[in-house]
Design an enzyme around this catalytic site. Structure first.
Site, PDB file in Angstrom:
ATOM      1  N   HIS A  63       2.315   1.832  -3.446  1.00  0.00           N
ATOM      2  CA  HIS A  63       1.344   2.443  -4.365  1.00  0.00           C
ATOM      3  C   HIS A  63       1.162   3.937  -4.050  1.00  0.00           C
ATOM      4  O   HIS A  63       1.070   4.760  -4.956  1.00  0.00           O
ATOM      5  CB  HIS A  63      -0.004   1.731  -4.282  1.00  0.00           C
ATOM      6  CG  HIS A  63      -0.015   0.399  -4.975  1.00  0.00           C
ATOM      7  ND1 HIS A  63       0.303   0.252  -6.307  1.00  0.00           N
ATOM      8  CD2 HIS A  63      -0.285  -0.849  -4.524  1.00  0.00           C
ATOM      9  CE1 HIS A  63       0.217  -1.017  -6.648  1.00  0.00           C
ATOM     10  NE2 HIS A  63      -0.122  -1.726  -5.576  1.00  0.00           N
ATOM     11  N   CYS A 106     -19.803  -3.043  13.292  1.00  0.00           N
ATOM     12  CA  CYS A 106     -19.108  -2.512  14.465  1.00  0.00           C
ATOM     13  C   CYS A 106     -19.896  -2.823  15.730  1.00  0.00           C
ATOM     14  O   CYS A 106     -19.341  -3.286  16.726  1.00  0.00           O
ATOM     15  CB  CYS A 106     -18.921  -1.006  14.333  1.00  0.00           C
ATOM     16  SG  CYS A 106     -17.482  -0.530  13.360  1.00  0.00           S
ATOM     17  N   THR A 120       0.841  -1.203   0.000  1.00  0.00           N
ATOM     18  CA  THR A 120       0.000   0.000   0.000  1.00  0.00           C
ATOM     19  C   THR A 120       0.874   1.252   0.000  1.00  0.00           C
ATOM     20  O   THR A 120       0.618   2.207  -0.744  1.00  0.00           O
ATOM     21  CB  THR A 120      -0.911   0.016   1.246  1.00  0.00           C
ATOM     22  OG1 THR A 120      -1.679  -1.185   1.255  1.00  0.00           O
ATOM     23  CG2 THR A 120      -1.834   1.212   1.245  1.00  0.00           C
ATOM     24  N   TYR A 166      -9.579  -9.906   4.784  1.00  0.00           N
ATOM     25  CA  TYR A 166      -9.060  -8.532   4.748  1.00  0.00           C
ATOM     26  C   TYR A 166      -8.617  -8.123   6.145  1.00  0.00           C
ATOM     27  O   TYR A 166      -9.339  -8.349   7.121  1.00  0.00           O
ATOM     28  CB  TYR A 166     -10.140  -7.579   4.219  1.00  0.00           C
ATOM     29  CG  TYR A 166      -9.678  -6.153   4.127  1.00  0.00           C
ATOM     30  CD1 TYR A 166      -8.723  -5.790   3.167  1.00  0.00           C
ATOM     31  CD2 TYR A 166     -10.144  -5.192   5.003  1.00  0.00           C
ATOM     32  CE1 TYR A 166      -8.271  -4.485   3.093  1.00  0.00           C
ATOM     33  CE2 TYR A 166      -9.696  -3.880   4.928  1.00  0.00           C
ATOM     34  CZ  TYR A 166      -8.759  -3.536   3.969  1.00  0.00           C
ATOM     35  OH  TYR A 166      -8.307  -2.249   3.888  1.00  0.00           O
ATOM     36  N   ARG A 205      12.665 -15.180  -3.186  1.00  0.00           N
ATOM     37  CA  ARG A 205      11.553 -15.385  -2.258  1.00  0.00           C
ATOM     38  C   ARG A 205      11.313 -16.871  -2.011  1.00  0.00           C
ATOM     39  O   ARG A 205      10.973 -17.276  -0.891  1.00  0.00           O
ATOM     40  CB  ARG A 205      10.284 -14.724  -2.803  1.00  0.00           C
ATOM     41  CG  ARG A 205      10.404 -13.215  -2.776  1.00  0.00           C
ATOM     42  CD  ARG A 205       9.190 -12.535  -3.338  1.00  0.00           C
ATOM     43  NE  ARG A 205       9.130 -11.148  -2.867  1.00  0.00           N
ATOM     44  CZ  ARG A 205       8.121 -10.338  -3.073  1.00  0.00           C
ATOM     45  NH1 ARG A 205       7.069 -10.738  -3.755  1.00  0.00           N
ATOM     46  NH2 ARG A 205       8.140  -9.113  -2.611  1.00  0.00           N
ATOM     47  N   GLU A 230       2.248   0.162   9.481  1.00  0.00           N
ATOM     48  CA  GLU A 230       2.794  -1.029  10.165  1.00  0.00           C
ATOM     49  C   GLU A 230       3.886  -0.530  11.097  1.00  0.00           C
ATOM     50  O   GLU A 230       4.962  -0.143  10.638  1.00  0.00           O
ATOM     51  CB  GLU A 230       3.436  -1.989   9.151  1.00  0.00           C
ATOM     52  CG  GLU A 230       2.498  -2.512   8.095  1.00  0.00           C
ATOM     53  CD  GLU A 230       3.196  -3.480   7.143  1.00  0.00           C
ATOM     54  OE1 GLU A 230       4.412  -3.725   7.284  1.00  0.00           O
ATOM     55  OE2 GLU A 230       2.514  -3.996   6.252  1.00  0.00           O
TER      56      GLU A 230
HETATM   57 ZN    ZN Z   1     -18.334   0.595  11.505  1.00  0.00          ZN
END
Ligand code: ZN
Length: 352
Positions: free
Chosen positions: A43, A105, A40, A293, A206, A64
């Site tokens: 990009h 949530c 990310t 994700y 790798r 991170e």
């Molecule tokens: Zn939410």
């Protein structure tokens, strides 16, 4: 303080001096120690892929990371009990700030929030000397975790979350994509007692790293090579589990082709555009496909901590995924190395 920022739209970043952020209600101010570079960030640096439109300059990148708590905002200061946050604690941070109001949530599924904001993407991140984040995103690390390992908990959490979707004990596992998260999945699958772990990638460096963390076979994504490895490992009917970590269309088709009927495929690698696969096989082989994700909030964090806390071997295997270390001043070199495809995890040391 120093901050590595996208100052204007377009490629590149600038290391600039800006005022230290101040913690608001329920916020925590952290002195950043180590920060990892991920796809990310690359990009956003290059300003390609989904970067334009997701980030509004000027803004600091970086999600991170590890660091120590230096200040607690009102609402979290002076709390008591085993979960109280304290100045001086080493912490990692969940990079998604969730809304707390949507259905997911409110049901405790923050990782499926409809309105999540990304630290270092939609708000100022951790490529800086200091960052302010909501207290609920802070993960206090045990003594066994040092700042470098702490900075790995975001990608480690991606790997753990992917592994959470499938049965691993005694299973034959095929992983496509040997980037840092794919390598971590090899280590986790072996740690969890998989029978055989086979991984494919185009990059020979790798693949070598995958072998060093315990892959039973690491090879080019080539049908003949895969069939030969399966014969050698006596995997007669196909893999029980597939983990897709590359985002490459051909890799998903490889999993569909080489997994057994009834297999589960967990997909973390993000494709850049829609593509076709052999749905006839998916249906008639009764494959289960699961998208994955981020990290489950916050069960993945508990699992990642418990797994690493009890295994010095796993901790050192994870550390071996770090191949390069840079100072913030060397950020151009850090991003060039990340873009070369010849690196594992790249860490910036914000104490230097
Ligand atoms: Zn939410």
């Amino acid at each position: 303080m120093r901050a590595l920022r996208k100052v204007t739209e377009g490629p590149g970043l600038e290391l600039v001096e800006i005022p230290e952020p101040q913690p608001g209600w329920d916020d925590v101010k952290i002195r950043v120690k180590r920060a990892g570079l991920c796809g990310t960030d690359l990009h956003l640096y290059r300003w390609d892929g989904g970067a334009p439109g997701s980030l509004t300059p000027p803004q600091t990148l970086g999600h991170e990371f590890s660091g120590t708590i230096v200040e607690l905002g009102e609402g979290v200061a002076n709390q008591e009990g085993p979960n109280a946050l304290k100045v001086g604690q080493l912490v990692s941070v969940e990079g998604h700030v969730v809304c707390g109001r949507c259905r997911n949530c409110r049901a405790g599924r923050g990782h499926m929030c409809l309105n999540a904001a990304g630290i270092g993407v939609n708000r100022d991140g951790a490529f800086a000397d200091y960052v302010v984040v909501p207290a609920s995103n802070v993960w206090v690390q045990p003594d066994t975790i040092d700042p470098e390992l702490g900075a790995l908990f975001d990608p480690l959490g991606n790997a753990v979350h992917t592994c959470q979707q499938v049965e691993l004990t005694g299973q034959d596992v095929l992983i496509t994509g040997a980037g840092p998260i794919g390598i971590m999945c090899v280590a986790l699958a072996k740690h969890a007692g998989a029978r055989h772990v086979v991984i494919t990638d185009l990059n020979e460096d790798r693949l070598e790293m995958a072998r060093s963390v315990g892959a039973d076979a690491a090879l080019q994504p080539n049908g003949d090579e895969l069939r030969a490895a399966m014969a050698e490992l006596r995997i007669r009917e196909g893999f029980d589990v597939g983990l897709e970590m590359s985002g490459a269309p051909a890799a998903l088709q490889t999993l569909v082709d080489f997994c057994n009927h009834g297999a589960t495929l967990a997909l973390l690698g993000l494709p850049t555009k829609p593509f076709a696969i052999d749905w006839h096989k998916v249906i008639t082989h009764m494959l289960t496909i699961k998208g994955v994700y981020g990290r489950e909030m916050y069960d993945t964090w508990y699992l990642a901590t418990f797994l690493t806390e009890t295994s010095p071997e796993l901790r050192e295997t994870l550390r071996s995924v770090i191949t390069h270390r840079f100072t913030p001043e060397q950020f151009e070199d850090a991003f060039a190395t990340a873009g070369s495809g010849q690196a594992g995890k790249i860490i910036m040391d914000w104490e230097k």
